[in-house]
Motif scaffolding. Sequence first.
Motif, mmCIF file in Angstrom:
data_model
loop_
_atom_site.group_PDB
_atom_site.id
_atom_site.type_symbol
_atom_site.label_atom_id
_atom_site.label_comp_id
_atom_site.label_asym_id
_atom_site.label_seq_id
_atom_site.Cartn_x
_atom_site.Cartn_y
_atom_site.Cartn_z
ATOM 1 N N ARG B 42 0.813 -1.219 0.000
ATOM 2 C CA ARG B 42 0.000 0.000 0.000
ATOM 3 C C ARG B 42 0.847 1.270 0.000
ATOM 4 N N MET B 43 1.947 1.266 0.741
ATOM 5 C CA MET B 43 2.773 2.487 0.790
ATOM 6 C C MET B 43 3.402 2.797 -0.569
ATOM 7 N N LEU B 44 3.935 1.732 -1.196
ATOM 8 C CA LEU B 44 4.522 1.930 -2.527
ATOM 9 C C LEU B 44 3.445 2.355 -3.527
ATOM 10 N N ALA B 45 2.276 1.732 -3.408
ATOM 11 C CA ALA B 45 1.182 2.051 -4.337
ATOM 12 C C ALA B 45 0.769 3.522 -4.192
ATOM 13 N N GLU B 46 0.775 4.019 -2.959
ATOM 14 C CA GLU B 46 0.423 5.433 -2.749
ATOM 15 C C GLU B 46 1.463 6.354 -3.386
ATOM 16 N N GLU B 47 2.735 5.954 -3.280
ATOM 17 C CA GLU B 47 3.796 6.762 -3.914
ATOM 18 C C GLU B 47 3.637 6.786 -5.423
ATOM 19 N N VAL B 48 3.329 5.612 -5.992
ATOM 20 C CA VAL B 48 3.172 5.537 -7.457
ATOM 21 C C VAL B 48 1.951 6.350 -7.897
ATOM 22 N N LEU B 49 0.907 6.329 -7.071
ATOM 23 C CA LEU B 49 -0.281 7.133 -7.390
ATOM 24 C C LEU B 49 0.083 8.626 -7.449
ATOM 25 N N GLN B 50 0.865 9.075 -6.466
ATOM 26 C CA GLN B 50 1.297 10.482 -6.492
ATOM 27 C C GLN B 50 2.145 10.766 -7.722
ATOM 28 N N GLU B 51 3.074 9.848 -8.007
ATOM 29 C CA GLU B 51 3.977 10.043 -9.151
ATOM 30 C C GLU B 51 3.186 10.116 -10.457
ATOM 31 N N THR B 52 2.156 9.290 -10.556
ATOM 32 C CA THR B 52 1.313 9.288 -11.766
ATOM 33 C C THR B 52 0.690 10.667 -11.974
ATOM 34 N N PHE B 53 0.145 11.237 -10.896
ATOM 35 C CA PHE B 53 -0.519 12.529 -11.051
ATOM 36 C C PHE B 53 0.484 13.675 -11.214
ATOM 37 N N LEU B 54 1.686 13.527 -10.662
ATOM 38 C CA LEU B 54 2.705 14.553 -10.930
ATOM 39 C C LEU B 54 3.112 14.515 -12.404
ATOM 40 N N ARG B 55 3.109 13.308 -12.987
ATOM 41 C CA ARG B 55 3.402 13.203 -14.422
ATOM 42 C C ARG B 55 2.261 13.799 -15.246
ATOM 43 N N LEU B 56 1.033 13.622 -14.752
ATOM 44 C CA LEU B 56 -0.092 14.291 -15.432
ATOM 45 C C LEU B 56 0.159 15.798 -15.447
ATOM 46 N N TRP B 57 0.585 16.345 -14.325
ATOM 47 C CA TRP B 57 0.810 17.794 -14.209
ATOM 48 C C TRP B 57 1.871 18.260 -15.212
ATOM 49 N N SER B 58 2.953 17.471 -15.330
ATOM 50 C CA SER B 58 4.050 17.927 -16.189
ATOM 51 C C SER B 58 3.869 17.543 -17.654
ATOM 52 N N ARG B 59 3.001 16.550 -17.925
ATOM 53 C CA ARG B 59 2.874 16.080 -19.305
ATOM 54 C C ARG B 59 1.502 16.343 -19.905
ATOM 55 N N ALA B 60 0.672 17.104 -19.250
ATOM 56 C CA ALA B 60 -0.709 17.296 -19.717
ATOM 57 C C ALA B 60 -0.744 17.832 -21.145
ATOM 58 N N ALA B 61 0.252 18.638 -21.513
ATOM 59 C CA ALA B 61 0.255 19.223 -22.857
ATOM 60 C C ALA B 61 0.433 18.164 -23.940
ATOM 61 N N GLN B 62 0.943 16.981 -23.547
ATOM 62 C CA GLN B 62 1.159 15.923 -24.543
ATOM 63 C C GLN B 62 -0.126 15.184 -24.887
ATOM 64 N N TYR B 63 -1.157 15.378 -24.057
ATOM 65 C CA TYR B 63 -2.408 14.658 -24.315
ATOM 66 C C TYR B 63 -3.197 15.320 -25.448
ATOM 67 N N THR B 64 -3.717 14.483 -26.339
ATOM 68 C CA THR B 64 -4.648 14.987 -27.355
ATOM 69 C C THR B 64 -5.862 14.060 -27.386
ATOM 70 N N ALA B 65 -6.990 14.602 -27.788
ATOM 71 C CA ALA B 65 -8.231 13.826 -27.785
ATOM 72 C C ALA B 65 -8.134 12.609 -28.698
ATOM 73 N N GLU B 66 -7.283 12.684 -29.721
ATOM 74 C CA GLU B 66 -7.145 11.550 -30.645
ATOM 75 C C GLU B 66 -6.597 10.317 -29.925
ATOM 76 N N ARG B 67 -6.002 10.533 -28.774
ATOM 77 C CA ARG B 67 -5.413 9.402 -28.046
ATOM 78 C C ARG B 67 -6.462 8.609 -27.266
ATOM 79 N N GLY B 68 -7.730 9.015 -27.337
ATOM 80 C CA GLY B 68 -8.754 8.303 -26.591
ATOM 81 C C GLY B 68 -9.075 9.018 -25.293
ATOM 82 N N SER B 69 -9.656 8.257 -24.370
ATOM 83 C CA SER B 69 -10.151 8.906 -23.165
ATOM 84 C C SER B 69 -9.008 9.285 -22.225
#
Lengths: 244, 183
Positions: B42-69
């Motif tokens: 659970r502790m590692l999973a919580e860290e990975v969850l945070q890391e995932t959303f920090l990557r969302l913050w830094s990579r959001a510009a890479q997302y395009t609607a053509e990539r799906g949901s």
Amino acid sequence: MTQNNDPFIENIPAYVLGALSRTETAALKAHLETCRVCQAELAQFQQIGDGLLGAILPLQTAPAVVKGKLLERLEAKTAIKWRASGWGFRQLAFGVLTLLLISTNLIAFQQIRSLRQQQTQLVSQIEKNHTIVGMLAADTEMHPIDGEGFSGNLLLDREKNLSYLVVWNLPLPPEDSIYQIWLVSPEGDRIDAGSFRPETERPFTSAALLSSRNFTEFVGVEVTIEPLGGSDSPTGEKIMGVDY
Amino acid sequence: MKIDDHELISQVVRGDQRAFVILYERYSNRIYTLILHMIDDRMLAEEVLQETFLRLWSRAAQYTAERGSVVVWLLAIARYTALERLRFESHRPILSDGNEPTQLLENLPEPSSTSEEARWRSLYLAVQALPEEQRSVIELAYYQGLSQSEIADMLQIPLGTVKTRVHSGMMRLRHQWLEGENP
């Protein structure tokens, strides 16, 4: 185009799962560049790969404390990015200044660095204060807050769904603690709305309330002392509360 | 009124933390479920969850609607981040497929009109209906990041047997789930 697809098409399911060796992956990728049959096959199996991302039950609930930690890390990341984007003219001036200062006095250099950090924090604070001033100028509700040795207001703009706490003379919590803000529902539930530590350089502290929900769904705000990283629900001493 | 995911991503690109919080509250449970399935800690999973959303913050510009949901894009980032952590913890070498999620998701077909949760549920049932020997190799590959060779070593069975099980299992999923959705 006539191609022998068999060895490649057989590997597509494993490719989607990420289970091919690097050699097999490279060969299949090269083949996919030109083979429409295999491209169509890949599109089919990719839907399964895509689906496997969410095909897990039962749904687990992420601990509420993770959100607080994440927002703290995000704040830190944003501050670092701001400092990095502040280079340019300042970089040149800073470089010249640094050379001069290193050659004359290392202590003075450290003082300059300290001043720059304060400047960054000050700009961040000014941006926050601008928002608050904007709220004061608009049709914003102000709810007074009183506590032992401190006072302030809860600013609430229901239309824009913005809310800030502005408190004067708020004492520092213990080193291993923070102040955590809770939104209070009509049923008495407490929902996390962010955390903060008081500004040490100024007599007043401002903190934005962070929630994806509409503030009109709640009837009040409370602040408690919680361990660093925040808590899922209030556990520490309540130091202020306001109904709105 | 519920704000569209694509609009929220646009707001995150502009540095809007409130949009970020909304996306977190909307999808953190689903993403945490995937991570916890991959990392049984659970502790590692919580860290990975945070890391995932920090990557969302830094990579959001890479997302395009053509990539799906948006949620599938986030889940792919979470899987990639969790696999990185699994490799780090087990000192295993680099990804067997070497693909970043953004590469994998290019040209991904748009999801069908049925809700994603309903589609995931039906796929979950199809996976559970697989013979154990097929389900286990698919899970080891996809959720643990093992290559077919590594699975063969782990289960102490011939590589050819692993390949057959992976292929048969995926063909069965295609028949039972995919063709069941689009007869």
